[in-house]
Design a protein around this motif. Structure first.
Motif, PDB file in Angstrom:
ATOM      1  N   UNK A  33       0.839  -1.207   0.000  1.00 53.27           N
ATOM      2  CA  UNK A  33       0.000   0.000   0.000  1.00 53.27           C
ATOM      3  C   UNK A  33       0.866   1.246   0.000  1.00 53.27           C
ATOM      4  N   UNK A  34       0.427   2.249  -0.745  1.00 47.77           N
ATOM      5  CA  UNK A  34       1.114   3.532  -0.670  1.00 47.77           C
ATOM      6  C   UNK A  34       0.911   4.110   0.719  1.00 47.77           C
ATOM      7  N   UNK A  35       1.938   4.779   1.208  1.00 48.86           N
ATOM      8  CA  UNK A  35       1.960   5.214   2.607  1.00 48.86           C
ATOM      9  C   UNK A  35       0.809   6.179   2.923  1.00 48.86           C
ATOM     10  N   UNK A  36       0.367   6.931   1.921  1.00 42.08           N
ATOM     11  CA  UNK A  36      -0.774   7.836   2.134  1.00 42.08           C
ATOM     12  C   UNK A  36      -2.063   7.068   2.423  1.00 42.08           C
ATOM     13  N   UNK A  37      -2.070   5.775   2.116  1.00 43.44           N
ATOM     14  CA  UNK A  37      -3.286   4.981   2.291  1.00 43.44           C
ATOM     15  C   UNK A  37      -3.270   4.147   3.571  1.00 43.44           C
ATOM     16  N   UNK A  38      -2.415   4.547   4.519  1.00 44.21           N
ATOM     17  CA  UNK A  38      -2.306   3.780   5.769  1.00 44.21           C
ATOM     18  C   UNK A  38      -3.659   3.571   6.472  1.00 44.21           C
ATOM     19  N   UNK A  39      -4.528   4.588   6.565  1.00 44.74           N
ATOM     20  CA  UNK A  39      -5.823   4.356   7.235  1.00 44.74           C
ATOM     21  C   UNK A  39      -6.629   3.236   6.562  1.00 44.74           C
ATOM     22  N   UNK A  40      -6.603   3.188   5.231  1.00 43.34           N
ATOM     23  CA  UNK A  40      -7.320   2.136   4.507  1.00 43.34           C
ATOM     24  C   UNK A  40      -6.620   0.787   4.701  1.00 43.34           C
ATOM     25  N   UNK A  41      -5.289   0.787   4.718  1.00 43.14           N
ATOM     26  CA  UNK A  41      -4.534  -0.457   4.926  1.00 43.14           C
ATOM     27  C   UNK A  41      -4.876  -1.058   6.289  1.00 43.14           C
ATOM     28  N   UNK A  42      -5.050  -0.189   7.296  1.00 46.81           N
ATOM     29  CA  UNK A  42      -5.413  -0.701   8.637  1.00 46.81           C
ATOM     30  C   UNK A  42      -6.811  -1.326   8.615  1.00 46.81           C
ATOM     31  N   UNK A  43      -7.751  -0.652   7.955  1.00 43.82           N
ATOM     32  CA  UNK A  43      -9.121  -1.194   7.880  1.00 43.82           C
ATOM     33  C   UNK A  43      -9.135  -2.536   7.157  1.00 43.82           C
ATOM     34  N   UNK A  44      -8.347  -2.624   6.072  1.00 42.68           N
ATOM     35  CA  UNK A  44      -8.301  -3.869   5.297  1.00 42.68           C
ATOM     36  C   UNK A  44      -7.706  -4.990   6.138  1.00 42.68           C
ATOM     37  N   UNK A  45      -6.645  -4.682   6.885  1.00 44.76           N
ATOM     38  CA  UNK A  45      -6.016  -5.703   7.732  1.00 44.76           C
ATOM     39  C   UNK A  45      -7.017  -6.222   8.756  1.00 44.76           C
ATOM     40  N   UNK A  46      -7.750  -5.282   9.369  1.00 40.43           N
ATOM     41  CA  UNK A  46      -8.761  -5.647  10.361  1.00 40.43           C
ATOM     42  C   UNK A  46      -9.835  -6.555   9.756  1.00 40.43           C
ATOM     43  N   UNK A  47     -10.342  -6.122   8.592  1.00 43.29           N
ATOM     44  CA  UNK A  47     -11.375  -6.905   7.884  1.00 43.29           C
ATOM     45  C   UNK A  47     -10.853  -8.297   7.549  1.00 43.29           C
ATOM     46  N   UNK A  48      -9.601  -8.350   7.101  1.00 41.37           N
ATOM     47  CA  UNK A  48      -9.032  -9.636   6.675  1.00 41.37           C
ATOM     48  C   UNK A  48      -8.949 -10.594   7.861  1.00 41.37           C
ATOM     49  N   UNK A  49      -8.511 -10.096   9.022  1.00 44.82           N
ATOM     50  CA  UNK A  49      -8.463 -10.974  10.205  1.00 44.82           C
ATOM     51  C   UNK A  49      -9.861 -11.431  10.593  1.00 44.82           C
ATOM     52  N   UNK A  50     -10.835 -10.508  10.498  1.00 45.02           N
ATOM     53  CA  UNK A  50     -12.214 -10.889  10.824  1.00 45.02           C
ATOM     54  C   UNK A  50     -12.726 -11.966   9.865  1.00 45.02           C
ATOM     55  N   UNK A  51     -12.199 -11.933   8.629  1.00 43.97           N
ATOM     56  CA  UNK A  51     -12.625 -12.930   7.642  1.00 43.97           C
ATOM     57  C   UNK A  51     -11.871 -14.252   7.816  1.00 43.97           C
ATOM     58  N   UNK A  52     -10.974 -14.314   8.799  1.00 43.54           N
ATOM     59  CA  UNK A  52     -10.301 -15.575   9.085  1.00 43.54           C
ATOM     60  C   UNK A  52      -8.840 -15.648   8.686  1.00 43.54           C
ATOM     61  N   UNK A  53      -8.297 -14.554   8.121  1.00 44.19           N
ATOM     62  CA  UNK A  53      -6.890 -14.573   7.687  1.00 44.19           C
ATOM     63  C   UNK A  53      -5.983 -14.942   8.854  1.00 44.19           C
TER      64      UNK A  53
END
Ligand code: ZN
Ligand code: ZN
Length: 411
Positions: A33-53
């Motif tokens: 992820x581009x560094x400017x997109x850190x807030x979105x990268x955090x949300x995606x990481x959270x979602x991914x763990x919730x999905x079982x990653x």
């Protein structure tokens, strides 16, 4: 900031994780992820763990830092890809790590840097990380390229707006084109996928031998290989899991026969390649090869691309996108291939996707080459569609069936 921005960003993260990459139980996920997109990268990481990653590995990229490295390092250093980087990449592929790339690149990030230096560094990386690239292009692993708004990019797309307004306008376009404003974006994508698949089905059934493109500055006959497969939004990985490789996507695509292209084709939109904008290109083809290429802007970079990379004189993708696609209707030039290619019919210089012929994902590189699928370390899309473009499909028996008329689907 856009009304409801936080809510929309969450919806976007949910869409990318569930519908895009298709994250499931015990997955390894790699997120660039581009560094400017850190807030979105955090949300995606959270979602991914919730999905079982099981594990999400995030690697931030920074265009400004990349530029600093290009200025500060010699070609020798830039092209020396350390073994630990290659080992890491191969380890992730062995784990069948699903890959997401989240870009907000500044299209001019490397403007003014010696094109030879950029070309050599990109070639070295592409060769070193070959396994990862081939596994991705053959859909061994699920992968997704998506975007988020970044300031330098937004300012180039919306030069008349102030910083914050430009950023908002770009997010607005990203949310619009990825259907995030829909009440249920996942359902909207299911319907979109089904619509595109009807076009792919028609083309697959006809198995055209040649596509004949005509329009202003264009008269090109493009051969298609036997048993070619037209694909659209949905893809399937080695394990049979579904994913969407590009969001947004409006295209239906396959590979041309790398040895059969005759005539001339003119580009219709600029493209950003290697941090440099290339515009107003004309390509001449004989026996599938580019015999002459010109550009009004960025010609040196274009010629380096074609001359310095194996397979870069031949084509690896042919994609159909109606001129009235939602992205095209926005009348915005994004200087970002993910968006611009989905506004326009396009072709790609270089590598073909193995899945573009039946059973291609199981073929060796030599076998793919033999059936006419171009092999190359590069894959660069350039846009050719416009409102006057006609395309005929010509069957092996010589029957001519309209595919595009005046830039729109003819069936
Ligand atoms: Zn494409
Ligand atoms: Zn492409």
């Amino acid at each position: 900031m856009l009304d409801n921005f936080d809510h929309l960003l969450k919806k976007y993260a949910h869409l990318l994780v569930h519908k895009g990459l298709g994250v499931s139980q015990d997955d390894y996920i790699q997120l660039a992820a581009d560094i400017e997109l850190a807030p979105l990268a955090r949300l995606i990481s959270q979602e991914a763990y919730q999905a079982g990653a099981k594990k999400v590995i995030v690697r931030y990229q920074d265009d400004q830092l990349t530029r600093i490295h290009y200025v500060g390092q010699s070609v020798e250093t830039l092209t020396d890809i350390p073994q630990y980087r290659i080992d890491e990449s191969n380890d992730l592929m062995n784990k069948r790590t699903k890959r997401m790339s989240l870009r907000s690149s500044d299209p001019n990030a490397l403007k003014g840097i010696d094109p030879e230096k950029i070309s050599q560094a990109q070639r070295a990386t592409s060769k070193a990380l070959k396994e990862e690239r081939l596994a991705t292009q053959a859909n061994v692993v699920s992968w997704l390229v998506a975007a988020g708004a970044g300031q330098a990019w937004a300012n180039l797309v919306f030069p008349d707006l102030e910083d914050e307004a430009a950023l908002d306008a770009l997010w607005d376009e990203i949310f619009k084109t990825t259907r995030v404003y829909e009440e249920d974006p996942v359902k909207a994508w299911d319907e979109h996928e089904a619509r595109l698949q009807t076009k792919a089905d028609f083309l697959n059934k006809n198995q055209f031998d040649i596509l004949h493109y005509t329009g202003p500055g264009t008269d090109l006959k493009l051969g298609l290989p036997n048993n070619h497969v037209w694909e659209s939004a949905g893809s399937v990985n080695e394990k049979g899991e579904v994913f969407i490789a590009n969001m947004p996507t409006e295209e239906v695509f396959t590979a041309p026969d790398a040895n059969r292209a005759e005539g001339v084709i003119t580009s219709s939109k600029p493209l950003s390649y290697g941090g440099v904008v290339i515009d107003k290109m004309i390509f001449h083809f004989e026996d599938g090869k580019i015999t002459k290429a010109t550009a009004e802007e960025g010609e040196e970079t274009l010629l380096k691309l074609i001359n310095d990379n194996d397979g870069a004189r031949q084509l690896g993708e042919v994609a159909l996108v109606p001129h009235q696609s939602p992205i095209s209707q926005s009348n915005i030039i994004f200087f970002n291939t993910l968006f611009d290619e989905n506004a326009s019919n396009h072709l790609a210089i270089g590598q073909a996707y193995a899945t573009s012929v039946e059973n291609g994902a199981k073929m060796s590189q030599d076998e793919l080459n033999e059936v006419g699928l171009n092999r190359s370390d590069v894959h660069v899309d350039f846009m050719v569609g416009n409102a006057e473009m006609n395309i005929d499909g010509i069957t092996k028996d010589g029957e001519v069936i309209p595919v595009f008329r005046n830039g729109e689907w003819a069936f």
